[in-house]
Design a protein around this motif. Structure first.
Motif, mmCIF file in Angstrom:
data_model
loop_
_atom_site.group_PDB
_atom_site.id
_atom_site.type_symbol
_atom_site.label_atom_id
_atom_site.label_comp_id
_atom_site.label_asym_id
_atom_site.label_seq_id
_atom_site.Cartn_x
_atom_site.Cartn_y
_atom_site.Cartn_z
ATOM 1 N N ARG A 255 -4.856 1.249 -6.230
ATOM 2 C CA ARG A 255 -4.535 1.655 -4.861
ATOM 3 C C ARG A 255 -5.632 1.189 -3.898
ATOM 4 N NH1 ARG A 255 -3.497 7.920 -3.295
ATOM 5 N NH2 ARG A 255 -2.958 7.614 -1.131
ATOM 6 N N LEU A 256 -6.877 1.366 -4.312
ATOM 7 C CA LEU A 256 -8.000 0.909 -3.496
ATOM 8 C C LEU A 256 -7.970 -0.614 -3.362
ATOM 9 C CD1 LEU A 256 -10.638 1.529 -2.003
ATOM 10 C CD2 LEU A 256 -11.800 1.330 -4.195
ATOM 11 N N HIS A 257 -7.637 -1.283 -4.442
ATOM 12 C CA HIS A 257 -7.548 -2.745 -4.404
ATOM 13 C C HIS A 257 -6.496 -3.196 -3.400
ATOM 14 C CE1 HIS A 257 -7.456 -6.886 -5.720
ATOM 15 N NE2 HIS A 257 -6.150 -6.787 -5.914
ATOM 16 N N ARG A 258 -5.350 -2.528 -3.367
ATOM 17 C CA ARG A 258 -4.288 -2.900 -2.424
ATOM 18 C C ARG A 258 -4.747 -2.689 -0.982
ATOM 19 N NH1 ARG A 258 0.188 -4.341 -5.052
ATOM 20 N NH2 ARG A 258 0.722 -3.341 -7.003
ATOM 21 N N ARG A 259 -5.492 -1.619 -0.750
ATOM 22 C CA ARG A 259 -6.003 -1.387 0.606
ATOM 23 C C ARG A 259 -7.013 -2.467 1.008
ATOM 24 N NH1 ARG A 259 -6.814 5.124 1.077
ATOM 25 N NH2 ARG A 259 -4.605 5.635 1.090
ATOM 26 N N LEU A 260 -7.842 -2.871 0.043
ATOM 27 C CA LEU A 260 -8.813 -3.923 0.342
ATOM 28 C C LEU A 260 -8.118 -5.254 0.599
ATOM 29 C CD1 LEU A 260 -11.629 -3.055 -2.206
ATOM 30 C CD2 LEU A 260 -11.615 -2.678 0.257
ATOM 31 N N LEU B 194 -6.003 4.746 -9.247
ATOM 32 C CA LEU B 194 -6.733 4.838 -7.986
ATOM 33 C C LEU B 194 -7.420 3.516 -7.672
ATOM 34 C CD1 LEU B 194 -8.267 8.405 -8.179
ATOM 35 C CD2 LEU B 194 -6.353 7.643 -6.813
ATOM 36 N N ASN B 195 -7.906 2.839 -8.698
ATOM 37 C CA ASN B 195 -8.549 1.548 -8.469
ATOM 38 C C ASN B 195 -7.537 0.534 -7.957
ATOM 39 O OD1 ASN B 195 -11.001 2.541 -9.271
ATOM 40 N ND2 ASN B 195 -10.769 1.880 -11.395
ATOM 41 N N VAL C 69 0.844 -1.200 0.000
ATOM 42 C CA VAL C 69 0.000 0.000 0.000
ATOM 43 C C VAL C 69 0.880 1.252 0.000
ATOM 44 C CG1 VAL C 69 -1.627 1.338 1.396
ATOM 45 C CG2 VAL C 69 -2.009 -1.090 1.027
#
Length: 146
Positions: A76-81, A73-74, A21
């Protein structure tokens, strides 16, 4: 809990995803570069033939723009999820270990209770044997009863 390999692996997965992340977010941080470069010699036609000292100073700044809904951004969001998923898996491992410890403790206490009951039964059986052998020697019981 840190001694168990499955828990240690889950902890390493969480740490790895945290670094992922951070790496994904690092591309989008503003950055500033300042430098100084020295060169000996000439970079243009030198009529006198002397070696000259040249230096360059430079600075650059990067300010990333964020178009909404971009694939970056998608990701990055995927890594956070994924990180949240790994954290939930780690918590699940902790719960599983706690349940196993509680089950082992319950089993231990039950087994110690059964051992104490078995020892009491052995004492009662020895007393019963003593009474039956005494009654046999007195002639009140047969050998089959002993």
């Amino acid at each position: 809990m840190n001694v168990r390999p499955d828990y240690a692996i889950s902890q390493l997965d969480v740490d790895y995803q945290k670094r992922q992340v951070s790496l994904a977010a690092a591309k989008y941080n503003p950055s500033l570069s300042i430098g100084f470069k020295e060169t000996w010699g000439t970079q243009m036609l030198n009529i006198s033939g002397e070696t000259m000292f040249n230096s360059n100073v430079y600075a650059s700044i990067k300010l990333p723009s964020f178009p909404l809904g971009s694939p970056r951004l998608n990701r990055r969001l995927h890594r956070r999820l994924v990180l949240l998923g790994k954290q939930y898996a780690l918590q699940d491992k902790q719960d599983q270990i706690s349940k196993e410890v509680a089950k082992a403790w319950t089993s231990l206490t039950e087994n110690t209770r059964q051992i104490s009951i078995a020892e009491e039964n052995c004492k009662l059986a020895e007393e019963n044997l003593d009474l039956n052998t005494f009654s046999y020697t007195e002639g009140k019981l047969t050998i089959l009863d002993v």
